[in-house]
Design a protein around this motif. Sequence first.
Motif, PDB file in Angstrom:
ATOM      1  N   ARG A   8       0.825  -1.145   0.110  1.00  0.00           N
ATOM      2  CA  ARG A   8       0.008   0.053   0.010  1.00  0.00           C
ATOM      3  C   ARG A   8       0.899   1.249  -0.006  1.00  0.00           C
ATOM      4  N   VAL A   9       1.944   1.342   0.492  1.00  0.00           N
ATOM      5  CA  VAL A   9       2.856   2.430   0.776  1.00  0.00           C
ATOM      6  C   VAL A   9       3.365   2.620  -0.473  1.00  0.00           C
ATOM      7  N   SER A  10       3.608   1.504  -1.239  1.00  0.00           N
ATOM      8  CA  SER A  10       4.292   1.605  -2.655  1.00  0.00           C
ATOM      9  C   SER A  10       3.395   2.149  -3.628  1.00  0.00           C
ATOM     10  N   PHE A  11       2.119   1.564  -3.523  1.00  0.00           N
ATOM     11  CA  PHE A  11       1.147   2.056  -4.436  1.00  0.00           C
ATOM     12  C   PHE A  11       0.857   3.674  -4.184  1.00  0.00           C
ATOM     13  N   LEU A  12       0.894   3.915  -3.039  1.00  0.00           N
ATOM     14  CA  LEU A  12       0.506   5.372  -2.452  1.00  0.00           C
ATOM     15  C   LEU A  12       1.778   6.246  -3.326  1.00  0.00           C
ATOM     16  N   LEU A  63      -8.594  -8.417  -3.055  1.00  0.00           N
ATOM     17  CA  LEU A  63      -9.534  -7.447  -2.885  1.00  0.00           C
ATOM     18  C   LEU A  63      -8.823  -6.217  -1.847  1.00  0.00           C
ATOM     19  N   GLY A  64      -7.966  -6.688  -1.108  1.00  0.00           N
ATOM     20  CA  GLY A  64      -7.171  -5.713  -0.513  1.00  0.00           C
ATOM     21  C   GLY A  64      -6.412  -4.489  -1.058  1.00  0.00           C
ATOM     22  N   HIS A  65      -5.710  -5.030  -2.166  1.00  0.00           N
ATOM     23  CA  HIS A  65      -5.004  -3.915  -2.944  1.00  0.00           C
ATOM     24  C   HIS A  65      -5.799  -3.487  -3.945  1.00  0.00           C
ATOM     25  N   HIS A  66      -6.871  -4.157  -4.672  1.00  0.00           N
ATOM     26  CA  HIS A  66      -7.460  -3.417  -5.739  1.00  0.00           C
ATOM     27  C   HIS A  66      -8.458  -2.369  -5.155  1.00  0.00           C
ATOM     28  N   SER A  67      -9.294  -2.693  -4.096  1.00  0.00           N
ATOM     29  CA  SER A  67      -9.752  -1.524  -3.276  1.00  0.00           C
ATOM     30  C   SER A  67      -9.139  -0.382  -2.733  1.00  0.00           C
ATOM     31  N   PHE A  68      -7.794  -0.653  -2.420  1.00  0.00           N
ATOM     32  CA  PHE A  68      -7.125   0.434  -2.048  1.00  0.00           C
ATOM     33  C   PHE A  68      -6.763   1.194  -3.245  1.00  0.00           C
ATOM     34  N   LEU A  69      -6.207   0.620  -4.388  1.00  0.00           N
ATOM     35  CA  LEU A  69      -5.969   1.337  -5.436  1.00  0.00           C
ATOM     36  C   LEU A  69      -7.090   2.163  -6.207  1.00  0.00           C
ATOM     37  N   SER A  70      -8.236   1.530  -5.994  1.00  0.00           N
ATOM     38  CA  SER A  70      -9.296   2.256  -6.496  1.00  0.00           C
ATOM     39  C   SER A  70      -9.803   3.497  -5.598  1.00  0.00           C
ATOM     40  N   SER A  71      -9.512   3.243  -4.195  1.00  0.00           N
ATOM     41  CA  SER A  71      -9.796   4.428  -3.635  1.00  0.00           C
ATOM     42  C   SER A  71      -8.626   5.728  -3.910  1.00  0.00           C
ATOM     43  N   ILE A  72      -7.465   5.274  -3.981  1.00  0.00           N
ATOM     44  CA  ILE A  72      -6.505   6.335  -4.129  1.00  0.00           C
ATOM     45  C   ILE A  72      -6.683   6.915  -5.638  1.00  0.00           C
ATOM     46  N   PHE A  73      -7.042   6.021  -6.682  1.00  0.00           N
ATOM     47  CA  PHE A  73      -7.156   6.805  -8.061  1.00  0.00           C
ATOM     48  C   PHE A  73      -8.295   7.481  -7.882  1.00  0.00           C
TER      49      PHE A  73
END
Length: 744
Positions: A8-12, A63-73
């Motif tokens: 999540r830190v990396s995606f952010l 789900l944990g990653h795709h939902s997080f990516l959906s939120s930050i996008f």
Amino acid sequence: MLRLNVTRVSFLMGVSLLLAAIIYFFAANWGGLGRADKILASAGIMVLFYGSSFLFAKMKIMLGHHSFLSSIFLVGGCISFGAAVALLNQIYNSHADTYELFLVWTIPAFLFSLITRFSPFYLLTYALAHLTLWQYFFPSSLNVYHSDGELFLIGGLFALINLVLFILTETKLLVSPPLKYVSFIAFHIALLVLSNSLIYEQYGPWMNIVSVAAIAFGFYYFSQMRLNKIMLTLNALAASAYAIFKFLELLTEHASTSFFVFGLLFVALLLTGNVLFFRYLNRLGQSVQGTEKLEAKAEGNEHKSAIFGKIVSTAVTVIGVLIGSISLIGLVFLATDGDNTEYVLFVISLLFIIPALFLTRLNAIVRYTILTIGYAAGLIAIAWINLPFLTLLFLLVTTAGWLRLDGRGQHLFIYSLFNINIAILLFQLFESVQHAYSFIVLIMAALNAVIYASHHLLSEGALRQNARECGLLYMLLFLFWLTFMEDIFPYSYELFNVLNFLVVTALTFLFVRRSQALEAAASLTFWFIYIGFKYYDIFWTLLHKSITLALLGLIIIAVTYFFAYRTRSAVPEKADEYGRLLSKSKVLIAIVIVLQLGYVGYHAATSEVLLSTGKSIKLAIEPLDPRSLLQGDYVRLNYSISTPPEAVRQELDNKQGLSRIKVVLQESADGVYAFDRFYQSGEALAVSEVIINASASGWQNLYYGIETFFVPEGTGLETERNARYAYVKVGKKGDALLERLSKD
């Protein structure tokens, strides 16, 4: 969970780099794209971010990653809309960083926050709303006059808004802890400004009552009605800030020997009262005994008192240190009348420090206050004396304090003094060396890196923890500082910037992987600060930086996604806080997105109509060359029509700041339009006359909204040298757009 945090830190970080690349690209104002190309590009980027958000929300795996990516996008899409609005103002040379830009940006952020209840949207709305108000009352491109009464009302408005937000978050009507903390801090800052009697002679004394009442109620509410350790700490900081600023306020008016003596007496009484108060609390706690129920209640009250006492003690120490230090230094200076003052101050500082270091049974608050006053006076003395031998001697005393004191906060504070002491010593040794400041910062960064690395050699304990935390913090600080220093050798500036970016990025991933939350937060904070501060300063142009950051962001996202897929680091659907962010109101979110795209199209269409149908007029100018944070380089223009003739200036004095006015311009023999008069409703115009809308600034000049002309990066000075006239399109209703600049 560890792998989840790493990804999540990396995606952010990857998405943040993409957003920075977009802003950099548009700010560069690259001449290779026309108006239509830029508008389509900005709309396309918005669609890309929002589309990615919906796409990731649809995915059923990881789900944990795709939902997080959906939120930050989704948040990134809202930020890209702000960049698109700024781009529109850049394309059509509208006002730089004006309140309209932030107001338009605030609306979708606010709607998203209502729909999703997502904390980042609350914070984005908060920031944009405050920027809107600030730019409205204090435009960056216009000097607006406000009376003391108006300034007081503006400050009161900011205080009221933050008070309302704090009440909403405290009562859980808005669920966003960060917003609660930010609004509480902003509320007390506003009260502190409003209580300044030097600025507000009429209202300031009354606002002191309000400030004291707010602080007192905060202590009572958060200790007795709803125990909250964090809010008590913030309230104690507000009390400390208030006491310090009031002391400085009085100091400016009543500085004298007796005033400084009273300052020291006040500190002594404050510390004595603090000790007596906590003795009373201890006796009170011992008296509550008996039944099991009473003992449980006493235990709860004791826990409350311990938390409350620690926070109050910190506030008392801060107040005592600052007031005591200022009073001691001022008293010594007045008593010696400038005769060897620095040596007297040095001796007194040692008399404060050395006994306090060995009197370990002394009350902790009294001890730390005396020590800190001594250290503050000693640092001023050694900088004043400018003798390396005495500075080295004082460094030994400072090191002794770091080794003998207990507590995280105390160690960090003494370690800060330790760094200041070494910096003073290095400056005294290298004062005559070329690039002395750069060498000193480099040495300080290396020294703190060595101290941080040395914690691996120490056994588990307080010393190891303090070396790790303090060394890391100051290593990051000096590495960041080093990126602003001039070249020590060829390309050292570029080398230090690359080194800082790589080191901080690597440390962030390392600490997240090791679950070292405090160290990870510090590294990530410096990472974002670096990206923000280096907006213009790195050696490449904005265009090159945008391409580099975009590629880097895409690589980080791709590598992280591959890592997440291979390791299957996810969370259960029910435990995923981002999982149903878009599933709540897809239709409402889609409507907000369509409205954003519609605004971009409407703004572009109306501006194009004005450019094609408006009357072209020629105005004399005097350019300047500043920069806009979001929109890049622009030439700031001062028109000859901005300063009306003396005969009508009296009429301007009767108008309030930002009053709307219609001005009649008359074409002269050389084709340049000049100020003629203020337009009276219904009057007929001659063929050579045109109406243009203006605003009064309150300083006997006018603002037309065409004072900014955006140019490609690095061409502002050339434009300033050559431009003498502006060609402006004026519509039938007086709206104006700046078309081009020319020397003829």
